[in-house]
Write an enzyme that holds these catalytic residues in place. Sequence first.
Site, short mmCIF file in Angstrom:
data_model
loop_
_atom_site.label_atom_id
_atom_site.label_comp_id
_atom_site.label_asym_id
_atom_site.label_seq_id
_atom_site.Cartn_x
_atom_site.Cartn_y
_atom_site.Cartn_z
N GLN A 197 0.80 -1.23 0.00
CA GLN A 197 0.00 0.00 0.00
C GLN A 197 0.84 1.28 0.00
OE1 GLN A 197 -2.61 -1.52 3.37
NE2 GLN A 197 -3.65 0.38 2.86
N PHE A 228 -6.56 -3.38 3.56
CA PHE A 228 -7.22 -2.88 4.77
C PHE A 228 -6.24 -2.26 5.76
CE2 PHE A 228 -9.33 -6.86 3.31
CZ PHE A 228 -10.34 -6.25 2.59
N GLU A 232 0.61 -1.54 4.64
CA GLU A 232 1.00 -0.13 4.60
C GLU A 232 2.38 0.13 5.18
OE1 GLU A 232 -1.80 2.49 6.47
OE2 GLU A 232 -0.43 4.18 6.45
N ARG A 309 -4.29 8.86 16.33
CA ARG A 309 -5.65 8.96 15.80
C ARG A 309 -6.69 8.55 16.84
NH1 ARG A 309 -8.31 9.68 11.00
NH2 ARG A 309 -6.88 10.56 9.50
N ARG A 341 -7.96 -0.54 8.68
CA ARG A 341 -9.15 0.29 8.38
C ARG A 341 -9.72 0.98 9.64
NH1 ARG A 341 -13.50 -2.35 4.34
NH2 ARG A 341 -14.18 -0.47 3.28
N PHE A 343 -7.75 2.87 11.58
CA PHE A 343 -6.47 3.38 12.07
C PHE A 343 -6.60 4.00 13.47
CE2 PHE A 343 -2.52 5.92 11.72
CZ PHE A 343 -1.70 5.04 11.04
N ALA A 508 -5.71 6.05 5.18
CA ALA A 508 -6.39 7.17 5.85
C ALA A 508 -7.58 7.68 5.02
CB ALA A 508 -5.42 8.30 6.16
N GLU A 711 -12.89 4.41 5.33
CA GLU A 711 -12.86 4.01 6.74
C GLU A 711 -14.05 4.45 7.60
OE1 GLU A 711 -8.34 4.22 8.12
OE2 GLU A 711 -8.96 5.92 6.90
#
Lengths: 755, 484
Positions: A197, A228, A232, A309, A341, A343, A508, A711
Amino acid sequence: MKAKAAMKNDDMLMHVRGTSRFVDDIPAPEGCLHAALYCSPLARARLLELDTAKAAAMPGVLAVFTHKDVPGLNQVGHILKDQPLFAVDELEYIGQPIALVVAETRRAAYRALKKLEARFEELEPVFDPREAAAKGMLHGKRRVLLRGELDEAFSRAAVVAEGRLSSGPQEHFYFETQRALAVPGEHDTLKVYASAQAPGAFHHHIAEVLGIPQHKVELDIRRLGGAFGGKESTAVWVVAPALAAFLLNRPVKLFLERNEDITTTGKRHAYEYDYRLALDADGKILAFDVELFQHAGACADISPAVLGRSLLHASGSYSIPNIRIAAQSCRTNIPPNNAFRGFGVPQGSLIIEAALSHAAELLGVEPTWLKYKNLLQDGDVLPYGVVIEAGTALRCWQTLDQKVDLAARLAAVEEYNREHVDSKRGLAVVPVCFGISFAQTALNQASSLVNIYVDGSVSVSTGAVEMGQGVNTKIQVIAARALGIDVSQVRIDSTNTSRIPNASPTSASTGSDLNGMATKMACERLYERLRGFAARHLGVPDESVISIRDGAIWVGVRRAELSWEQLVKAAQWARVDLSEHAFYATPNLYYDLELERGRPFAYYAYGTSLTEVSLDCVRGTYTIDLLEVVQDIGESFSVPVDRGQIEGAVIQGIGWATLEQIRYGKDGRVLTGVNAYKVPDIKFVPKHFEITLLDQSQNPYAVYNSKAIGEPPFIHGIGAYFAILHALRSVRRDKPLPPLPLTPERVFMYLHEEP
Amino acid sequence: MLSFMVNQRLIQTKEPPGMVLLEFVRDVLRLTGTKEACREGECGACTVLVGRPTEAGSVHYDACASCLVPIGDVEGCHVLTVEGLELDHAASAGRSESAVLKPLTLVQELIVDNSASQCGFCTPGIVLSLTGFALNCDGLSLDDAIDALDGNICRCTGYVAIRNAARALSERLAGLSGELNARLPALVEAGVLPRYLLNIPQQLAEAREQTGQVECVPTGKVVLVAGGTDLFVQKPAALLDAELCFLSHRRDLDFIKEEAGELCIGAAVTLERLRRDPLVAKHFPSFSHDLALHSSTILRNKATLSGNIVNASPIGDATIMLLALDAGLSLQAADGSVRQRKLREFFLAYKKTDLQEGEIITAMHLPLLAQGERFSFQKVSNRVTLDIAAVNTAMRLRVDDRGCLAELAISAGGVGPIPMMIKGLEPLAGRSIDALLVEEVAKIAFDAAKPIDDIRGSAAYKRGLLGQLVRAHFAGYLQAEVER
């Protein structure tokens, strides 16, 4: 625009034929080798000795590589340089890579793994995040976001709900496991096809580990069979085959078997929570005090960002005048957890929803009423200082209420519960307020390369990675719209570091916001250039009367005798540049980590949902009966794609909240392989699942009034937890809130075990 | 040399019979439309159709998880992968959106129309499962279509759209002949299948004439595959080089018949066939539902009752059902001699049975229920479909003329090392069936349970659950009595 919103993902035409190529479907190059990882069998140990000779002597084996063979930096740490590609001496989790076996066939590679011999000195591992926090084992610092006067507010409280909660990990279970194919080229170059990703970051990791400049590495990503978030940050499975290909000068493929993937890769972070919520007698939230313990695993990976987050979303969709959110990323001896997903937002949103449900009981009111009373409105201030403007939390809620009549629904559930002993029903309303942008300001950048060819066809390259979320479809629509041509003229090329350097990860929910905006900018420049040329070509003095639409050139309202294809051909012959690169950085974003104040997000995505469940009190089982979701998606580029994103996110969220449970052995081993880790299936999905898209929604902060969708709807999934909880609390309230996920086992034990 | 057809090609291969079909089509034939995502039959991404010649001369297709089907098992069969679904241009003129691509089949078209594909990795499997549904499902209702998809996981969780596609398919196929043999030409006309499928029976027959009949001769050394859906999860590497023989080639063991007050089921009968058999439905109407809980369509199309028994899992659903029914087994030794054994005597210890070297189960005998006799099966697992039970249990209960308990048998799985019968119920005979009795039975079961903590749940959970499921058995019985 309305007609375009019916645009479908045209990859589907290949998916149904089985012709879309994922990494393992790329025809293997001549002489392709296969790699397999030898990983730590212990959660914490010192590696005393590793004997690779027997494995290396196995038939078909070409090499066994360890950290000693790494020509560059033996590091794949994402945020901190704390994650070696291959362990040197410290082993910190089961599944930590120690060596890489490369063989002629996959089977030979796996056979040779069994011949690797190592001696270890076992050390005491830590698996409990609270214990890690108490010992100061953290990734980064404990963060504290404070607003208002906490003590004073608690002293005025009519009720204070205080307790603990925990939420569990979630396995990504992307269908295409971690994998990559690396092919060496001339001049010590390398081309890597990966299921990843984060093109920019992985590109950098490969070059750094190989000790060569990035311009010698080309990372190419066509599509992912799901990600998902799980592809990443952790680059091991892309970097390792690249290293082998580089050292052996042969193509090398690596892909994880399903259970390897489940047991050694990161997951959604489990969290532990301590909370205190104060209400006044009218049900207004006075103060919220919460401590988040994030179960991060052995390396920082991307955990501090996820934690951030959670911190920024722990106030959920509510106005909370006095708040303290403390958050720690706890270092434990499990595989480093990573993005999934949402985060950290699901975990952050969960705790305020739980605290409100708890407080509602103490005050003797319905949680639904309490939530509505405290819902964010324009002018409210978020904990980090942002003032809500043009928010749609209230409008989403009211739209839902008008559709389903929440009061009547609640009354029906209560009546049912009065009349039934062996079965109960429950409902939950969950509002969503999800900040859009990378909270890490630097990542909010994207570029797009748009090439118009002499036959009129258009190719677009961006840093966005297609993983089924339909970002390519959206960019295709954006390019076609900005150029005034049909979508069939536009093809989205693979994500490739030679065309688009340094790209941020596709995550994100920003993929189409960022890359779409860059594409729009590039296309608009081309449009202006071609319009100017068309004016000269047609002999029209005022170029402002020229327009390109529907693949034709127009002078005012008159369609000129000039098609798009003719225009392009003439422009090229007249030496007009038909290629454009544009760069977009989301404006006005900043955040001060010392003050915990700033404007980290460009805008917010809102929604509200109703979840209804039935509970079988005899067996401790439940069914999700109904989902009604209202989501604000702005103006959609593709309603089918966006609906798919909402449906998928909600069901995945329900999976997290109910079925999906990872069990660990006492030694820290993941016990739940593919035969025990159960994700939602088609029969699990409620028969009634309706989505209402909020009408007349505007969003000046994203491309063509659209809104992020990947998300935010995931948060609705926690409604399943609260709906089941509602049913459970109608049976008994002499226990604290049960942990998430609410598996049938936990439901059974809640119902039948004495407190 | 193994011989079978894949799509339009006649395959003759020297690859080992234990190589799974998934590996064969992807790595040997390089047909990469069939996806690998779990190798344990848990996800459905590798679903293909396996067409087996019938005695009537037609070919019967079943959707199967190709990761658990060894190629030796498909000898003489037709395997249809997603690549084999390409329609001819002539077949449906004007439907194609491109000059290069051939037209979509109806199933493919409806998936696209409904946007029922996101990342696409599960999609070929879903296409094949729905095509299998069109080919061999009697009912063709939406519920049948959903049943056909119960083994196809979509992790993008786009199930609403998939369900919409399934609904559209069910509606489009409504009115199609219920007679399965007559259906194939109609499906070709409807654009569900390519025309060449009409010629497959003849092509297989011709190939068979050259290669001869496929045999299954079990001996001591040979590993007998009775479906293989568990075997090939447990030890695929070892089986690659093993000598195998396949019950699916034993037509003589593929029978369901009523005989001397018993339902006799041949060892080669698959669970899905059992689930849909009219004779079974007549005598054990709940089986259709109970067996659906066992696994998924793509596994039940291969898995057998005999395999479930020999596997000796302490939690096998079908085993637990048969135990309470006091089923018997016919066991045939290598020399052909046959002995009879009660299932309840068959399990000796964890994963250890009374099966002797070279011996196979040839048939299972289920005593038919007498007047006043009731059967109930209960299972709780984390996910309802395609999940191993935390606890499963079956009950057979017979009442006498006065409505009192005449006989009670309860089996339970997941609460001990073997699938077990709850002991100590005999003294309850003669009692009236009331709350007091129910509580007493629940307590006996609770006390008999000796579960362990494992990935299916804690010991305390499983014990408590068994007690509750016993109550559920009786609640179901009493409910049925009220309704009568």
